[in-house]
Design a protein around this motif. Structure first.
Motif, PDB file in Angstrom:
ATOM      1  N   SER A 103       0.825  -1.214   0.000  1.00  0.00           N
ATOM      2  CA  SER A 103       0.000   0.000   0.000  1.00  0.00           C
ATOM      3  C   SER A 103       0.856   1.259   0.000  1.00  0.00           C
ATOM      4  O   SER A 103       0.378   2.338  -0.363  1.00  0.00           O
ATOM      5  N   LEU A 104       2.126   1.131   0.404  1.00  0.00           N
ATOM      6  CA  LEU A 104       3.037   2.278   0.394  1.00  0.00           C
ATOM      7  C   LEU A 104       3.677   2.402  -0.988  1.00  0.00           C
ATOM      8  O   LEU A 104       4.882   2.270  -1.173  1.00  0.00           O
ATOM      9  N   SER A 105       2.835   2.657  -1.962  1.00  0.00           N
ATOM     10  CA  SER A 105       3.298   2.838  -3.339  1.00  0.00           C
ATOM     11  C   SER A 105       2.312   3.744  -4.054  1.00  0.00           C
ATOM     12  O   SER A 105       1.123   3.775  -3.724  1.00  0.00           O
ATOM     13  N   TYR A 106       2.814   4.483  -5.016  1.00  0.00           N
ATOM     14  CA  TYR A 106       1.966   5.406  -5.755  1.00  0.00           C
ATOM     15  C   TYR A 106       1.164   4.642  -6.799  1.00  0.00           C
ATOM     16  O   TYR A 106       1.699   3.786  -7.504  1.00  0.00           O
ATOM     17  N   GLN A 107      -0.101   4.983  -6.890  1.00  0.00           N
ATOM     18  CA  GLN A 107      -0.959   4.328  -7.865  1.00  0.00           C
ATOM     19  C   GLN A 107      -0.817   4.980  -9.233  1.00  0.00           C
ATOM     20  O   GLN A 107      -0.694   6.201  -9.347  1.00  0.00           O
ATOM     21  N   HIS A 108      -0.848   4.153 -10.252  1.00  0.00           N
ATOM     22  CA  HIS A 108      -0.920   4.666 -11.615  1.00  0.00           C
ATOM     23  C   HIS A 108      -2.356   5.131 -11.855  1.00  0.00           C
ATOM     24  O   HIS A 108      -3.306   4.502 -11.374  1.00  0.00           O
ATOM     25  N   PRO A 109      -2.555   6.258 -12.558  1.00  0.00           N
ATOM     26  CA  PRO A 109      -3.933   6.733 -12.782  1.00  0.00           C
ATOM     27  C   PRO A 109      -4.874   5.674 -13.336  1.00  0.00           C
ATOM     28  O   PRO A 109      -6.067   5.678 -13.024  1.00  0.00           O
ATOM     29  N   SER A 110      -4.356   4.755 -14.140  1.00  0.00           N
ATOM     30  CA  SER A 110      -5.219   3.716 -14.705  1.00  0.00           C
ATOM     31  C   SER A 110      -5.747   2.769 -13.634  1.00  0.00           C
ATOM     32  O   SER A 110      -6.697   2.025 -13.878  1.00  0.00           O
ATOM     33  N   ASP A 111      -5.131   2.799 -12.432  1.00  0.00           N
ATOM     34  CA  ASP A 111      -5.579   1.921 -11.354  1.00  0.00           C
ATOM     35  C   ASP A 111      -6.843   2.433 -10.674  1.00  0.00           C
ATOM     36  O   ASP A 111      -7.533   1.666 -10.008  1.00  0.00           O
ATOM     37  N   TYR A 112      -7.132   3.733 -10.803  1.00  0.00           N
ATOM     38  CA  TYR A 112      -8.291   4.258 -10.072  1.00  0.00           C
ATOM     39  C   TYR A 112      -9.177   5.183 -10.911  1.00  0.00           C
ATOM     40  O   TYR A 112     -10.178   5.687 -10.410  1.00  0.00           O
ATOM     41  N   ILE A 113      -8.839   5.405 -12.164  1.00  0.00           N
ATOM     42  CA  ILE A 113      -9.661   6.260 -13.022  1.00  0.00           C
ATOM     43  C   ILE A 113     -10.281   5.411 -14.130  1.00  0.00           C
ATOM     44  O   ILE A 113      -9.590   4.636 -14.792  1.00  0.00           O
ATOM     45  N   THR A 114     -11.566   5.545 -14.302  1.00  0.00           N
ATOM     46  CA  THR A 114     -12.255   4.864 -15.399  1.00  0.00           C
ATOM     47  C   THR A 114     -12.819   5.919 -16.347  1.00  0.00           C
ATOM     48  O   THR A 114     -13.357   6.941 -15.907  1.00  0.00           O
ATOM     49  N   THR A 115     -12.685   5.686 -17.621  1.00  0.00           N
ATOM     50  CA  THR A 115     -13.185   6.625 -18.623  1.00  0.00           C
ATOM     51  C   THR A 115     -14.109   5.901 -19.593  1.00  0.00           C
ATOM     52  O   THR A 115     -14.004   4.689 -19.783  1.00  0.00           O
ATOM     53  N   ARG A 116     -14.988   6.668 -20.173  1.00  0.00           N
ATOM     54  CA  ARG A 116     -15.878   6.105 -21.188  1.00  0.00           C
ATOM     55  C   ARG A 116     -15.174   6.081 -22.537  1.00  0.00           C
ATOM     56  O   ARG A 116     -14.373   6.963 -22.847  1.00  0.00           O
ATOM     57  N   SER A 117     -15.494   5.093 -23.320  1.00  0.00           N
ATOM     58  CA  SER A 117     -14.922   5.019 -24.663  1.00  0.00           C
ATOM     59  C   SER A 117     -15.584   6.076 -25.541  1.00  0.00           C
ATOM     60  O   SER A 117     -16.801   6.288 -25.462  1.00  0.00           O
ATOM     61  N   PRO A 118     -14.808   6.764 -26.382  1.00  0.00           N
ATOM     62  CA  PRO A 118     -15.398   7.788 -27.250  1.00  0.00           C
ATOM     63  C   PRO A 118     -16.285   7.151 -28.309  1.00  0.00           C
ATOM     64  O   PRO A 118     -16.080   5.995 -28.699  1.00  0.00           O
ATOM     65  N   PRO A 119     -17.288   7.877 -28.764  1.00  0.00           N
ATOM     66  CA  PRO A 119     -18.120   7.359 -29.855  1.00  0.00           C
ATOM     67  C   PRO A 119     -17.263   7.053 -31.078  1.00  0.00           C
ATOM     68  O   PRO A 119     -16.281   7.739 -31.357  1.00  0.00           O
ATOM     69  N   SER A 120     -17.629   6.027 -31.785  1.00  0.00           N
ATOM     70  CA  SER A 120     -16.843   5.620 -32.953  1.00  0.00           C
ATOM     71  C   SER A 120     -16.857   6.703 -34.022  1.00  0.00           C
ATOM     72  O   SER A 120     -17.835   7.442 -34.178  1.00  0.00           O
TER      73      SER A 120
END
Length: 281
Positions: A103-120
């Motif tokens: 737990s004593l480590s920095y999280q990568h943004p991809s570990d806690y951020i979710t994004t929506r996929s852009p429209p095709s």
């Protein structure tokens, strides 16, 4: 065969090929001797491995033999049976091996951020927001501080970011005002933009994603925004937990004494749940 944890992928400008930035993951047999024991050996049988904190290495995709799923325990509520898992990190401190909780480590943004996929088939624009906050005096003889909050777009080249016309005033926090109350509408809008939003650009629909990438401020304002007491407090550093009298001591175990935002967030939640001001202090 050696296992590696992928931190990010990078695109090489010279050959247009992707590279992987990785960290080494070791099994029980490859642990330093001082960490070997019955407890860790039993945990290794249950698919536990250890992350080795060392400078990142860059490899090509062709050097990858196969994919292995490795999960850091505190980041996941459920870990399937048989999946490789990490609960501890080994690292060198003053030339000697040491170990700390994962737990004593920095999280990568991809570990806690979710994004929506852009429209095709819709153009996508990603905006990097840089927020700057600083107090300044508005009168010559009487000091009444006014908090100026400004925005810049980090996507711009450095020579364009220096231009006054590319510094955008978000607003001013009056003397005695509350920065948290002022910034709340902005944060709400940023959270929406993080998920993506359809906008019109030159009569065309485009998908816009924006994120607050950097917050710049002087030391007092920076501590206020981070929820840390001022720099003359006992633990007034917003990046570590080193006491004030030990800040000039170079013999610090930085990874163990650093502040990690996921831990700090949990501490703030506990404080907010307290009912009395004395308990919150």
């Amino acid at each position: 065969m050696t296992t590696w944890k992928v931190e990010s992928d990078l695109k090489n400008a010279n050959d247009d090929q992707y590279r992987l930035r990785i960290q080494k993951v070791v099994n029980y047999d490859n642990l330093p001797r001082i960490f070997k024991g019955m407890s860790r050996q039993e945990r290794s049988v249950a698919s536990e491995v250890w992350l080795q904190d060392e400078p990142f290495q860059i490899i090509t995709i062709s050097e990858v033999l196969e994919k292995a799923t490795v999960m850091i325990v505190y980041q996941h509520q459920h870990i399937p049976e048989g999946t490789l898992k990490i609960t501890e990190i080994i690292y060198k401190y003053h030339g000697h091996w040491n170990i700390r909780d994962a737990s004593l480590s920095y999280q990568h943004p991809s570990d806690y951020i979710t994004t929506r996929s852009p429209p095709s088939s819709m153009p996508t624009y990603k905006i990097f927001i840089d927020l700057y906050y600083d107090d300044f005096g508005t009168y010559r003889n009487v000091y009444h501080s006014l908090g100026g909050i400004y925005l810049q777009f980090g996507n711009m080249p450095a020579h364009q970011r220096k231009l006054i016309k590319n510094h955008f005033v978000l607003g001013f926090v009056p003397f005695g005002g509350n920065f948290d109350e002022f910034i709340l509408p902005f944060i709400s809008e940023m959270k929406k933009l993080e998920q993506g939003k359809i906008m019109k650009l030159r009569d065309q629909d485009v998908w816009v994603i924006a994120g607050l990438g950097v917050v710049t401020s002087d030391l007092p304002q920076g501590n206020d925004m981070a929820g840390v007491k001022r720099h003359n407090a006992n633990k007034g550093c917003r990046t570590c937990l080193v006491p004030h009298e030990s800040l000039t001591n170079y013999d610090q175990d930085v990874p163990k004494s650093s502040r990690y935002h996921h831990i700090t967030d949990g501490q703030f939640k506990e404080i907010l749940q307290e009912n009395t001001p004395s308990a919150k202090a």
